[in-house]
Write a protein that holds these residues in place. Sequence first.
Motif, PDB file in Angstrom:
ATOM      1  N   ARG A  41      29.770  36.224  16.815  1.00 20.08           N
ATOM      2  CA  ARG A  41      28.933  37.228  16.826  1.00 20.08           C
ATOM      3  C   ARG A  41      27.854  36.774  15.608  1.00 20.08           C
ATOM      4  O   ARG A  41      27.757  35.660  14.903  1.00 20.08           O
ATOM      5  N   SER A  42      26.476  37.317  16.198  1.00 22.58           N
ATOM      6  CA  SER A  42      25.433  36.864  14.977  1.00 22.58           C
ATOM      7  C   SER A  42      26.403  36.848  13.577  1.00 22.58           C
ATOM      8  O   SER A  42      26.619  38.689  13.320  1.00 22.58           O
ATOM      9  N   PRO A  43      26.023  36.088  12.759  1.00 23.65           N
ATOM     10  CA  PRO A  43      26.281  36.386  11.455  1.00 23.65           C
ATOM     11  C   PRO A  43      24.952  37.593  10.816  1.00 23.65           C
ATOM     12  O   PRO A  43      23.924  37.553  11.151  1.00 23.65           O
ATOM     13  N   THR A  44      25.837  37.410   9.536  1.00 30.00           N
ATOM     14  CA  THR A  44      24.838  38.330   8.755  1.00 30.00           C
ATOM     15  C   THR A  44      23.598  37.949   7.588  1.00 30.00           C
ATOM     16  O   THR A  44      24.273  36.504   7.379  1.00 30.00           O
ATOM     17  N   THR A  45      22.729  38.604   7.401  1.00 32.28           N
ATOM     18  CA  THR A  45      22.641  38.027   6.119  1.00 32.28           C
ATOM     19  C   THR A  45      22.860  37.188   4.789  1.00 32.28           C
ATOM     20  O   THR A  45      22.538  36.211   4.601  1.00 32.28           O
ATOM     21  N   ALA A  46      24.018  38.454   4.449  1.00 32.05           N
ATOM     22  CA  ALA A  46      24.787  37.476   3.697  1.00 32.05           C
ATOM     23  C   ALA A  46      25.418  36.412   3.794  1.00 32.05           C
ATOM     24  O   ALA A  46      25.859  35.855   2.892  1.00 32.05           O
ATOM     25  N   GLU A  47      27.015  36.481   4.832  1.00 34.36           N
ATOM     26  CA  GLU A  47      27.462  35.703   5.105  1.00 34.36           C
ATOM     27  C   GLU A  47      25.952  34.183   5.908  1.00 34.36           C
ATOM     28  O   GLU A  47      26.841  32.623   4.553  1.00 34.36           O
ATOM     29  N   ILE A  48      25.110  33.936   6.024  1.00 36.67           N
ATOM     30  CA  ILE A  48      24.485  33.220   5.817  1.00 36.67           C
ATOM     31  C   ILE A  48      23.860  33.069   4.752  1.00 36.67           C
ATOM     32  O   ILE A  48      24.066  30.861   4.418  1.00 36.67           O
ATOM     33  N   ALA A  49      23.484  33.038   3.417  1.00 33.08           N
ATOM     34  CA  ALA A  49      23.587  32.611   2.060  1.00 33.08           C
ATOM     35  C   ALA A  49      24.391  32.973   1.283  1.00 33.08           C
ATOM     36  O   ALA A  49      24.118  31.474   1.076  1.00 33.08           O
ATOM     37  N   GLU A  50      25.863  33.029   1.850  1.00 30.63           N
ATOM     38  CA  GLU A  50      27.131  32.638   0.859  1.00 30.63           C
ATOM     39  C   GLU A  50      27.187  30.391   1.951  1.00 30.63           C
ATOM     40  O   GLU A  50      27.864  30.406   1.101  1.00 30.63           O
ATOM     41  N   ARG A  51      27.095  30.708   3.331  1.00 27.94           N
ATOM     42  CA  ARG A  51      26.923  29.123   3.348  1.00 27.94           C
ATOM     43  C   ARG A  51      26.200  28.889   3.102  1.00 27.94           C
ATOM     44  O   ARG A  51      26.839  27.415   2.983  1.00 27.94           O
ATOM     45  N   LEU A  52      24.886  28.896   2.640  1.00 29.13           N
ATOM     46  CA  LEU A  52      24.315  27.409   2.256  1.00 29.13           C
ATOM     47  C   LEU A  52      24.117  27.956   0.726  1.00 29.13           C
ATOM     48  O   LEU A  52      22.922  27.073  -0.047  1.00 29.13           O
ATOM     49  N   LYS A  53      24.626  29.008   0.226  1.00 26.60           N
ATOM     50  CA  LYS A  53      24.763  28.999  -1.424  1.00 26.60           C
ATOM     51  C   LYS A  53      22.657  29.350  -1.950  1.00 26.60           C
ATOM     52  O   LYS A  53      22.344  28.478  -2.996  1.00 26.60           O
ATOM     53  N   ILE A  54      22.272  30.216  -1.034  1.00 29.63           N
ATOM     54  CA  ILE A  54      21.276  30.284  -1.171  1.00 29.63           C
ATOM     55  C   ILE A  54      20.900  31.757  -1.392  1.00 29.63           C
ATOM     56  O   ILE A  54      21.810  32.527  -1.383  1.00 29.63           O
ATOM     57  N   GLY A  55      19.880  33.034  -1.771  1.00 23.83           N
ATOM     58  CA  GLY A  55      19.706  33.645  -2.156  1.00 23.83           C
ATOM     59  C   GLY A  55      19.513  34.650  -0.169  1.00 23.83           C
ATOM     60  O   GLY A  55      18.838  34.403   0.321  1.00 23.83           O
ATOM     61  N   GLU A  56      19.704  35.986  -0.142  1.00 21.80           N
ATOM     62  CA  GLU A  56      19.453  36.593   0.882  1.00 21.80           C
ATOM     63  C   GLU A  56      18.171  36.387   0.728  1.00 21.80           C
ATOM     64  O   GLU A  56      17.494  36.866   2.591  1.00 21.80           O
ATOM     65  N   ASP A  57      17.095  36.745  -0.356  1.00 22.32           N
ATOM     66  CA  ASP A  57      15.508  37.258  -0.007  1.00 22.32           C
ATOM     67  C   ASP A  57      14.742  35.467   0.996  1.00 22.32           C
ATOM     68  O   ASP A  57      14.091  35.841   2.234  1.00 22.32           O
ATOM     69  N   GLU A  58      15.772  34.562   0.477  1.00 20.78           N
ATOM     70  CA  GLU A  58      15.620  33.569   1.117  1.00 20.78           C
ATOM     71  C   GLU A  58      15.668  32.868   2.453  1.00 20.78           C
ATOM     72  O   GLU A  58      15.249  32.713   3.547  1.00 20.78           O
ATOM     73  N   VAL A  59      16.594  33.585   2.478  1.00 19.22           N
ATOM     74  CA  VAL A  59      16.689  33.098   4.205  1.00 19.22           C
ATOM     75  C   VAL A  59      16.374  34.247   5.015  1.00 19.22           C
ATOM     76  O   VAL A  59      15.994  33.956   6.005  1.00 19.22           O
ATOM     77  N   LEU A  60      15.592  35.559   4.158  1.00 18.81           N
ATOM     78  CA  LEU A  60      14.745  36.500   5.159  1.00 18.81           C
ATOM     79  C   LEU A  60      13.337  35.846   5.452  1.00 18.81           C
ATOM     80  O   LEU A  60      13.145  35.909   6.733  1.00 18.81           O
ATOM     81  N   ALA A  61      13.299  35.409   4.106  1.00 20.49           N
ATOM     82  CA  ALA A  61      11.867  34.050   4.242  1.00 20.49           C
ATOM     83  C   ALA A  61      11.977  33.353   5.128  1.00 20.49           C
ATOM     84  O   ALA A  61      11.218  33.408   6.027  1.00 20.49           O
ATOM     85  N   CYS A  62      12.645  32.801   4.891  1.00 17.63           N
ATOM     86  CA  CYS A  62      13.805  31.340   6.511  1.00 17.63           C
ATOM     87  C   CYS A  62      13.170  32.352   7.263  1.00 17.63           C
ATOM     88  O   CYS A  62      12.755  31.577   9.028  1.00 17.63           O
ATOM     89  N   ILE A  63      13.889  33.267   8.299  1.00 19.11           N
ATOM     90  CA  ILE A  63      13.837  33.961   9.343  1.00 19.11           C
ATOM     91  C   ILE A  63      12.377  34.268   9.780  1.00 19.11           C
ATOM     92  O   ILE A  63      12.042  33.933  10.482  1.00 19.11           O
TER      93      ILE A  63
END
Length: 297
Positions: free
Chosen positions: A174-196
């Motif tokens: 399934r598609s991962p959540t923002t929190a799962e991506i952030a945990e995988r890369l060890k970064i904040g969720e805000d950075e993940v959203l900015a990258c998207i």
Amino acid sequence: MPASTAPQVPPQNERADQTTAERSPGGPRTGLATATRSTTTAQSRGADTRALTQVLFGRLKTLEPGTPEHGRVRAALIEANLPLVRYAAARFRSRNEPMEDVVQVGTIGLINAIDRFDPDRGVQFPTFAMPTVVGEIKRYFRDNVRTVHVPRRLHELWVQVNGATEDLTTANGRSPTTAEIAERLKIGEDEVLACIEAGRSYHATSLEAAQEGDGMPGLLDRLGYEDPALAGVEHRDLVRHLLVQLPEREQRILMLRYYSNLTQSQISQELGVSQMHVSRLLARSFARLRSANRIEA
């Protein structure tokens, strides 16, 4: 002969099936042989290309740059190594950019690699050229394809977010959540959203395009417009501010004249004064209002 030592002969139909499978174009032995020949052919072609490239570079080193012969050998090197460019361009197939354009940009990187390559260093040309070709293609996407230019750090982080998204999708189904991506890369969720959000700069949407899924009209049809009554709001506020500075009788005369639409004669009858006096009071009120008007001042 004892039964235990008699040879085991398969039934007639089984032998026929085996013979048919072996002779059939789609049989297992034929498919394996075809795959083996294809691999061998590809390896042989790659070896021939590397050998030809080595010979051409040896020839190119002995020629004077700018001469016709130098140009012919250089063109032959480019032609021989175009498969390397196509291989590198295939990595960017998901970018929805015409593959012909990507190959052309990669060819520029190939030409730059040919001009800088030194065969005496003992490095294979494909090993040397691949980073240059890929770098030229990435630069093209960074500088020319994206609608909005984003910081380099954010772009590089977007590549990691994109890779982590694919890995997590494959692992979880399934598609991962923002929190799962952030945990995988060890970064904040805000950075993940900015990258998207930065990744969306690769694709621009027309203002007239209808919204997918919700059936809503295009963004252009939903944009705000200039309300013609907006200027009236400012004017009413200004008039209210100026009217309070007038005497009460002059305020009443202006209200009767411009809000009740009475003539000067009707106003004179209403107030019990002459029409000439009403006219003078109006003129004086206008003079005061103009002198106090902060916009005209």
